[in-house]
Design an enzyme around this catalytic site. Structure first.
Site, PDB file in Angstrom:
ATOM      1  N   GLU A  14      -1.971  -1.090   6.748  1.00  0.00           N
ATOM      2  CA  GLU A  14      -1.440   0.077   6.053  1.00  0.00           C
ATOM      3  C   GLU A  14      -0.606   0.942   7.004  1.00  0.00           C
ATOM      4  O   GLU A  14      -0.608   0.743   8.218  1.00  0.00           O
ATOM      5  CB  GLU A  14      -2.597   0.906   5.480  1.00  0.00           C
ATOM      6  CG  GLU A  14      -3.435   0.132   4.466  1.00  0.00           C
ATOM      7  CD  GLU A  14      -4.664   0.898   4.020  1.00  0.00           C
ATOM      8  OE1 GLU A  14      -5.056   1.849   4.756  1.00  0.00           O
ATOM      9  OE2 GLU A  14      -5.235   0.580   2.979  1.00  0.00           O
ATOM     10  N   HIS A  15       0.119   1.910   6.441  1.00  0.00           N
ATOM     11  CA  HIS A  15       0.949   2.795   7.264  1.00  0.00           C
ATOM     12  C   HIS A  15       0.093   3.584   8.247  1.00  0.00           C
ATOM     13  O   HIS A  15      -1.032   3.974   7.946  1.00  0.00           O
ATOM     14  CB  HIS A  15       1.718   3.776   6.372  1.00  0.00           C
ATOM     15  CG  HIS A  15       2.815   3.128   5.579  1.00  0.00           C
ATOM     16  ND1 HIS A  15       3.950   2.595   6.164  1.00  0.00           N
ATOM     17  CD2 HIS A  15       2.951   2.921   4.237  1.00  0.00           C
ATOM     18  CE1 HIS A  15       4.734   2.102   5.223  1.00  0.00           C
ATOM     19  NE2 HIS A  15       4.149   2.279   4.053  1.00  0.00           N
ATOM     20  N   ALA A  16       0.648   3.805   9.427  1.00  0.00           N
ATOM     21  CA  ALA A  16      -0.025   4.641  10.413  1.00  0.00           C
ATOM     22  C   ALA A  16      -0.192   6.054   9.847  1.00  0.00           C
ATOM     23  O   ALA A  16       0.674   6.545   9.115  1.00  0.00           O
ATOM     24  CB  ALA A  16       0.766   4.683  11.711  1.00  0.00           C
TER      25      ALA A  16
END
Length: 593
Positions: free
Chosen positions: A234-236
């Site tokens: 997932e996105h940081a």
């Protein structure tokens, strides 16, 4: 082989836990006269205070509750309520640092009568990476079954042909050969895009570009489908670079690669610059409007409609870079000096480098020198409780402030990850101000396209791809201090920081080098199955966004509270869209703006 756990343990319903959740059981060693308060701090929250998690009632010797187990946590126990946050100057009974919990585990947190505390594992967690092995075995089984079916069909056809009458064998053989040739010709045309066009066009088309675009769109669909709910996919949260953070910049990079190739083709056909400008404008507006429509899928309420998004940023960056290239490109270089010939791909773009460089300088001057109201100069943090809650309303620094002024708070993205980790404000990772470094992202791809047009030799191209990849990666590392949070300009997708642009462009060059070498040079890989998706990327992006909650692309079976089930569902959606792309590919239907 799967994340299975028993239903009940000590009366706790383990099946009620979500992905990456565990039970924490806090107990007093002896009866207490006052309530205790548990505060926690995730390793993902940089320079944050501890946040209150649970009140431990004095009359209850044990209190069990669910807690996130995806990242390392530190715990702190207070014998009084110190508020929402606990700071280092607050007195506390005990503290445990860098505790690693696991999915579906049960942990005993014991508070001794002397105020000390200890953590014990009552039930071991499950292995969240076993699903990868399970899915690999499933893939091997499916591949074996497909091969077996193909072999059976081939044997059936062979047996059927051997029983044909001898008198007509030559005619039948001739008919079958003709039919097989037609089928083989059709298969070749649909499976390898260069064969669709005449030979001279086929030699010019690089399958590695379509393959790289296909990798990006398939990865985007997988990520947007949840990516199995693994945190590193997932996105940081704020700073950092996860798998999901690579997809968007790779698309922009590939778009940039195609700009000079497309422009040269149009000019070769004597298309006027006025027509080209009209085409560029139409495409940019179309991208922006499609993105705006996708943002209204949850309801076209104009009061809180998100204005910017992925396709909107595509449209803005494409418009600027394409026009700059159209009016500033130099096809012929008069000098034949050795240095000029060796760097002709860069020299052709000198005027464009100056323009894009000025935009980058303006961007850096704004973020480094102009403070947002109530915020320090050069602040790039998520606001909220970052820096121990000193600047709670400074989410995104001057970038967030400009976006809020231009669009209004209600027209920004309302659910960024940092808002839940840092308690920050709404922030749009695709907001208008960060379009400036995005223009550089596309232009670095355009530089790659200029290299492809300027040099026809494989060695020349590969050497330049490698040099650009290494150089951009090193500069990105210097800017971020080769660290996640402590450099001058951290790698940050939310802000589209300069180090993020250079790091992702470096990886794009590296991936293109690998694809180009294996597909177009050595021909040890034909680009399948990603090649199909790369030929209809915009259709797949819009389609998977629209069908996000529809059968047969998405489904729910039971609680869907394991990585295995979520990864299978994400892979199913990705593979299904790839099959749709294959179907369109074989029918020679390609949809582009």
């Amino acid at each position: 082989m799967i994340e299975y756990t028993e239903h009940y343990f000590r009366g706790l319903d383990l099946w009620s836990l979500g992905v990456d959740e565990a039970f924490l059981n806090v107990s007093h060693h002896a009866p207490s006269e006052r309530d205790h308060y548990l505060y926690a701090l995730s390793e993902e929250c940089d320079k944050c205070p501890f946040t209150k998690v649970q009140r431990i009632l004095a009359e209850r010797q044990q209190t069990a509750f669910k807690i996130d187990a995806s990242r390392q946590l530190s715990f702190r126990i207070h014998d009084r309520d110190v508020g929402k946050y606990s700071y280092d100057n607050d007195t506390y009974l005990c503290q445990l640092n860098n505790v690693r919990l696991g999915e579906f585990g049960v942990y005993d947190f014991r508070i001794a009568d002397d105020g000390s505390c200890a953590l014990e594992t009552a039930k071991q967690p499950v292995n969240v990476y076993l699903p990868f092995l399970t899915i690999a075995l499933i893939a091997v089984a499916i591949a074996g079954l497909v091969r077996l079916v193909q072999y059976g069909l081939k044997r059936t056809r062979t047996a059927h042909s051997s029983h044909q009458p001898t008198a007509n064998s030559s005619a039948v053989a001739e008919e079958r050969t003709d039919g097989d040739d037609d089928k083989q010709e059709g298969f070749t045309a649909s499976a390898a895009p260069p064969s669709v066009a005449p030979a001279n066009v086929a030699r010019k088309r690089l399958q590695s570009l379509d393959t790289l675009r296909g990798i990006a769109i398939m990865l985007m669909i997988f990520v947007n489908s949840g990516g199995g709910h693994y945190w590193w996919i997932e996105h940081a949260t704020w700073n950092g670079l996860h798998v999901a953070d690579l997809v968007f910049p790779w698309f922009l990079f590939i778009m940039g690669v195609c700009i000079p190739i497309s422009l040269r083709g149009q000019l070769a056909r004597n298309v006027s610059k006025r027509q080209i400008v009209s085409s560029i404008t139409t495409r940019s507006i179309s991208l922006f409007l499609i993105g705006l429509c996708l943002n209204s899928m949850n309801g076209p309420n104009m009061a809180n409609l998100r204005i910017f998004g992925v396709l909107q940023r595509f449209g803005v960056a494409y418009f600027v870079v394409s026009l700059v290239h159209l009016f500033c490109h130099r096809e012929q270089i008069a000098s034949q000096h050795r240095f000029v010939r060796a760097n002709v791909d860069i020299i052709r773009l000198v005027r464009q480098w100056i323009i894009v460089g000025l935009l980058v300088v303006i961007y850096l001057a704004v973020i480094l020198l102009i403070p947002a109201p109530g915020c320090p100069r050069g602040y790039f943090g998520p606001g909220g409780k970052h820096l121990f809650n000193v600047y709670p309303n400074c989410t995104g620094g001057i970038t967030g402030y400009i976006d809020r002024v231009l669009l209004g708070m209600s027209h920004l993205y309302q659910h960024p990850t940092a808002r839940y980790v840092y308690d920050g404000q709404p922030f749009d990772p695709e907001g208008p101000f960060a379009c400036l470094p995005t223009i550089l992202q596309v232009f670095l791809g355009l530089q790659c396209g200029s290299t492809i047009l300027s040099f026809t030799g494989h060695r020349q191209r590969l050497q330049r791809f490698a040099v650009w990849s290494v150089a951009l990666g090193l500069v990105a590392g210097v800017l971020c201090g080769f660290s996640k949070n402590d450099g001058w300009l951290p790698v940050n997708k939310n802000l589209w920081s300069l180090s993020y642009v250079l790091a992702t462009a470096s990886l794009a060059y590296l991936l293109l080098l690998i694809c180009y070498y294996t597909i177009d040079v050595k021909r040890v890989w034909n680009g399948y199955p990603f090649l199909y998706a790369g030929m209809n990327a915009i259709l797949l992006y819009v389609g998977h966004t629209v069908a996000h909650k529809m059968l047969p692309w998405h489904w729910r079976i039971g609680t869907m509270n394991t990585h295995l089930m979520l990864t299978l569902e994400a892979l199913w959606n990705t593979v299904l869209w790839n099959l749709i792309a294959l179907h369109l590919f074989k029918r020679k239907r390609f949809y582009n703006l």
